[in-house]
Design a protein around this motif. Structure first.
Motif: not given
Length: 442
Positions: A265-280
């Motif tokens: 539900e937290d879009l900010d945390h969602q965006r950060k997590l997706i970015r970290d996953v993509e970087e990994m």
């Protein structure tokens, strides 16, 4: 004897055999020279030295009583010259009348025997063809009308002693040189093939084993190299297989993390997590590509390095990025064009991202080719000039995710250059900017 003292096919045995073969070849050539010069060469009798030898002998025998002359002639005979005395010329078994020799033509004869002495000379050509008795001969008439004959058992060379010695030495040197050349080639060929195979393995990890050949010492070195090559190939195959397994295992949890982030539900945390996953995921893919390239090498080929660099510059010019170039219009190089292109593009990308005014300089000499990529940017701290080549190492300025990169570009570039026997180095320019130098062997 050599086989017993030096058993096996070793370098010491081959060197000993080379020395023996050189000596035998020298003796064979000298014997051939003696045979050719003694049997086939037919110089005039005046050039054989025979007339000079008979002058003193004739004077001594002529002064002796007639009864002693046969004994004196036998005493004067030697292995080099047979002397005989006869009362009549017809007593000698000669083919015909010989050639009259004027004593005045030979100073020694003129001095010891006088100028009016009758002297006849016979050359080997005066005998019938293929006559085994064909030889040089000389007849000297003594004062009382008797005759002395002088016959060398073997034909003379018609050369002076110094000339003969020089020819013998020259033939010995020629024989030694020929044997040494053949022997060194037999030793050098396995070493050359060994070195070529070793260089090939440096550029092709899937190269086959080296054929075992040559002396014992070289064969041992080849066996050791083949063992090392097999171990390296086995290690790389296991490493690649392990990395592929790790990649497969990591992609599944990363995919689950990506799916679960969609329900956050937290879009900010969602965006950060997706970015970290993509970087990994990007790091995993880059690492796998980096390690797989070690086992899939581009074959070497001859290409125009200047045209390759011009093509890269034209590609940047299409993107409205000007890259200066200095160097020859054409320069043929035997290497891996795609690998070199990747290196130069990587260096130019860094120059374009973090600096200004990128420039390429190409020069070559007898031994190497140098490609320099320079810029006028901030450069790199001196302590990090080597550290930036470590895998996954990134300077603080490159951690901006907008610029991309996982820290493998320079590592891959240096690996590509070293695969071709070259080196990639970084240095800060005087004033401002960075200089990347790629040196390749000719």
């Amino acid at each position: 004897m050599i086989r017993r003292l030096l058993p096996g096919d070793t370098l010491s045995r081959r060197i000993a055999l080379t020395i023996v073969a050189a000596m035998l070849a020298s003796l064979a050539l000298n014997a051939l020279f003696v045979q050719v010069a003694g049997i086939w060469a037919r110089p005039p009798i005046e050039r054989t030295g025979l007339l000079e030898q008979i002058a003193a002998t004739s004077r001594v025998i002529e002064a002796a009583p007639v009864s002693l002359r046969p004994q004196l002639a036998d005493a004067a005979s030697s292995a080099m010259l047979q002397v005989s005395w006869k009362a009549q010329r017809a007593d000698f078994d000669l083919p015909n009348d010989g050639v009259r020799v004027e004593a005045s033509r030979v100073p020694v004869l003129q001095q010891l025997l006088g100028g009016d002495r009758k002297i006849e000379a016979f050359n080997p050509d005066d005998w019938p063809r293929n006559n085994p008795r064909a030889h040089y001969a000389a007849l000297v008439q003594l004062a009382d009308g008797s005759w002395l004959s002088f016959i060398p058992p073997e034909r003379s060379w018609g050369l002076e002693l110094g000339t003969r010695i020089a020819i013998i030495i020259a033939l010995g040197l020629i024989a030694t040189f020929l044997v040494a050349w053949i022997a060194t080639r037999q030793l050098a060929n396995p070493l050359q093939r060994f070195s070529r195979a070793a260089r090939r393995f440096g550029t092709d990890l899937r190269a086959p084993p080296i054929k075992i050949e040559g002396p014992h010492e070289i064969r041992q070195a080849i066996v050791a190299f083949n063992t090392m090559q097999a171990q390296i190939q086995h290690f790389i195959a296991e490493r690649t297989h392990m990395l592929a397994s790790i990649s497969h295992d990591l992609r599944a949890p990363l995919t689950r993390m990506r799916l679960r982030s969609e329900f956050m539900e937290d879009l900010d945390h969602q965006r950060k997590l997706i970015r970290d996953v993509e970087e990994m995921q990007s790091m995993i893919n880059a690492a796998l590509a980096f390690f797989r390239e070690d086992t899939h090498r581009e074959p070497s080929t001859a290409f125009d390095l200047s045209e390759l660099l011009q093509t890269i510059i034209d590609d940047y010019r299409d993107q409205q990025i000007e890259v200066d170039f200095s160097g020859p219009a054409h320069l043929v190089y035997d290497g891996r064009p795609l690998g070199i292109k990747r290196v130069i593009v990587n260096l130019l990308e860094n120059a374009v991202k973090y600096a200004q005014q990128p420039r390429i300089a190409l020069r070559a000499d007898e031994y190497s080719i140098c490609i320099e990529v320079s810029d006028t940017g901030p450069g790199i701290p001196e302590g990090a000039l080597e550290q930036v080549f470590d895998p996954f190492f990134r300077l603080e300025a490159s951690r901006n995710r907008d610029t991309g990169g996982v820290g493998l570009g320079l590592s891959a570039a240096r690996a590509i250059v070293r695969e071709q026997g070259g080196e990639l180095t970084l240095n800060n320019r005087h004033g401002a900017g960075l200089l990347a130098r790629v040196e390749l062997p000719q």
